[in-house]
Motif scaffolding. Sequence first.
Motif, PDB file in Angstrom:
ATOM      1  N   THR A 128       0.839  -1.208   0.000  1.00 22.34           N
ATOM      2  CA  THR A 128       0.000   0.000   0.000  1.00 22.34           C
ATOM      3  C   THR A 128       0.866   1.247   0.000  1.00 22.34           C
ATOM      4  O   THR A 128       0.637   2.177  -0.776  1.00 22.34           O
ATOM      5  CB  THR A 128      -0.903  -0.003   1.263  1.00 22.34           C
ATOM      6  OG1 THR A 128      -1.586  -1.239   1.328  1.00 22.34           O
ATOM      7  CG2 THR A 128      -1.900   1.128   1.229  1.00 22.34           C
ATOM      8  N   VAL A 129       1.865   1.257   0.868  1.00 19.07           N
ATOM      9  CA  VAL A 129       2.771   2.419   0.969  1.00 19.07           C
ATOM     10  C   VAL A 129       3.514   2.608  -0.354  1.00 19.07           C
ATOM     11  O   VAL A 129       3.625   3.730  -0.868  1.00 19.07           O
ATOM     12  CB  VAL A 129       3.793   2.219   2.120  1.00 19.07           C
ATOM     13  CG1 VAL A 129       4.806   3.342   2.151  1.00 19.07           C
ATOM     14  CG2 VAL A 129       3.072   2.121   3.462  1.00 19.07           C
ATOM     15  N   GLN A 167       1.152   3.933  -3.070  1.00 21.94           N
ATOM     16  CA  GLN A 167       0.779   5.324  -2.801  1.00 21.94           C
ATOM     17  C   GLN A 167       1.934   6.281  -3.098  1.00 21.94           C
ATOM     18  O   GLN A 167       1.735   7.384  -3.605  1.00 21.94           O
ATOM     19  CB  GLN A 167       0.338   5.472  -1.352  1.00 21.94           C
ATOM     20  CG  GLN A 167      -1.061   4.911  -1.115  1.00 21.94           C
ATOM     21  CD  GLN A 167      -1.522   5.069   0.308  1.00 21.94           C
ATOM     22  OE1 GLN A 167      -0.812   5.614   1.136  1.00 21.94           O
ATOM     23  NE2 GLN A 167      -2.714   4.582   0.594  1.00 21.94           N
ATOM     24  N   ILE A 182       0.559   0.613  10.641  1.00 24.67           N
ATOM     25  CA  ILE A 182       1.596   0.334   9.638  1.00 24.67           C
ATOM     26  C   ILE A 182       2.927   0.287  10.385  1.00 24.67           C
ATOM     27  O   ILE A 182       3.275   1.245  11.073  1.00 24.67           O
ATOM     28  CB  ILE A 182       1.759   1.480   8.621  1.00 24.67           C
ATOM     29  CG1 ILE A 182       0.413   1.990   8.177  1.00 24.67           C
ATOM     30  CG2 ILE A 182       2.636   1.100   7.470  1.00 24.67           C
ATOM     31  CD1 ILE A 182       0.562   3.317   7.470  1.00 24.67           C
TER      32      ILE A 182
END
Lengths: 280, 298
Positions: free
Chosen positions: A3-4, A7, A113
């Motif tokens: 996800t990081v 993004q 996270i």
Amino acid sequence: MITVFSQSLRRWKWQIVGWGSVLLVITLYLMWLYKPMLEQQAQLKNLLDAYGKEMLAFFGGAVDLFSPAGYLNFGFFSYIPVVVGILALLLGAGLVAADEEKGTLDLILAHPIPRTALFWGRWLALAVALGAVLLLTWLGFALGLPLSGLDTTVGELLLPHISLFSVLILFAALALFLSLVLPSRTLAASVTAALLVASYVVTSLASVNDKLAPINNLSPLKYYQGGNAVDGLNWGYLLGTLAAALIFTLLAWLLFLRRDIRVSGEHGWTLSWRWAAKKG
Amino acid sequence: MNTSTTVLLAQGLTKSYGRVQALRGVDLEVKQGEIFGFLGPNGAGKTTTIRILLDLIRPDGGTVRVLGLDPQKDSLAVRARCGYLPGELHLEESERVETILRQFNAFRGGKADWGYVRSLAERLGLDLKMPARNLSKGNKQKVGVVQALMHRPELLLLDEPTSGLDPLMQQEVHRLIRGAKADGATVFFSSHVMAEVEQLAERVGIIRQGVVVEVAETQTLIKRALRRARVRFAGGFQAPALEGVRGVSLLSRDGDTLVLQVEGEMDALIKELAKYPVAEFETERPSLEEIFLAYYER
């Protein structure tokens, strides 16, 4: 981490497209320019001879301009680490500190996270972003190669990009490390930029001044092959540069794991090494 | 619901920023299912305490337990079960509200029910399509409130939750907080707005210069505190000296009228006054604000 990673790439997409497309056009133009230059070889040689060797040192030295390595160095690879290095060090310095300074990191890390996932997810995205810019650059060379008649192959043209990538990653890692040690990312980027320019000047002049050899050993750009890599990569230089980048990245990661997340106005803007020393 | 379970525990919490000692030994205990107000002026240590609870900063000393876990050792588990609204909310300016909320939801593994997110946004009058850069401070705060609540956390850590909101929206946020409590959540919120704490919190902790100086039920704190009593005696009767009465001290005397300060129960004063002809008797209960200020004047 995925996800990081995605993004971060999404955030940088316009920088990748912007830098990549400009460099693609430049490299395409360079390839197109080779033939006309070859036709005026004699005049150009006279012109270059008029320049001092110190001047030519900044463009890859007084080598055969019309060999693949000489032409690629003179037209592009000799100075491009400084140009694309600016992108690399800005991305590196802002990797964590940009969100911290904007105040958005506080809320991001209040979510489940791991700091490690955030750090490495973004670092991987940075490497991919730089790789994508260089891939577009290489694409320009590859598309222009049939027009140029330059005596090299598409595969060989990839090699200077690999060498360039290692240097860019090194300066990005240095900027990242400094952004976690110094009070601001602007300062970290400025210090890294100064070191990049100093390295460029020292390594360029070392080719015409033997007295600079000892200090040149410490210059990262000494281990950058540029256009000469079309004749084969120096694996020692490449792996050494990547190892140095890895060391700075690991140091930055360890610092990020143990440090407080700063919020502006909360007394958090002292030098972190002082804080670390105090914590003992 | 088990109301005796401790959800949040801090003991001897200390934290310095260089030479500035932000926390000097904070002790706190918050029980499951309660709304706990953390009151103090700017710089008292409210934000520092909350950020330690989420492992955003590390304490120099003391112990912390959040939902029975150590926030440093079990940081992910703690953060997964908490909703957090920072005191200084900053959003990614280039993104739309919905994108920001979806990113936060992705960080939580897509746990939020998007229908619930829409209903929260609707209740707060928040346009999800709006780019963050166009949001006013109040609307940004609404985004903060939605992201803190959207995954229905067990513990809400809210730093100045109604900052920047208009009075109507403040009331709506209060309703949302009470709703979260009704659903079983524990709420720990900081504020320097006394009226808000008085209205919302069941218990309150007052922090002063990095030390919690008082923890009590809000109503107990108000009842226990000093009251002011004004007594006018009938028929020009000269006011007697009442300073000997337990808990009573004289603030002013004006002919037949006395203004007294009473500490604790009123019983002794009323029994003493029964001996005299009293024309008027008024008492004033102090607001939480007066209690709060009294702590700061000590």
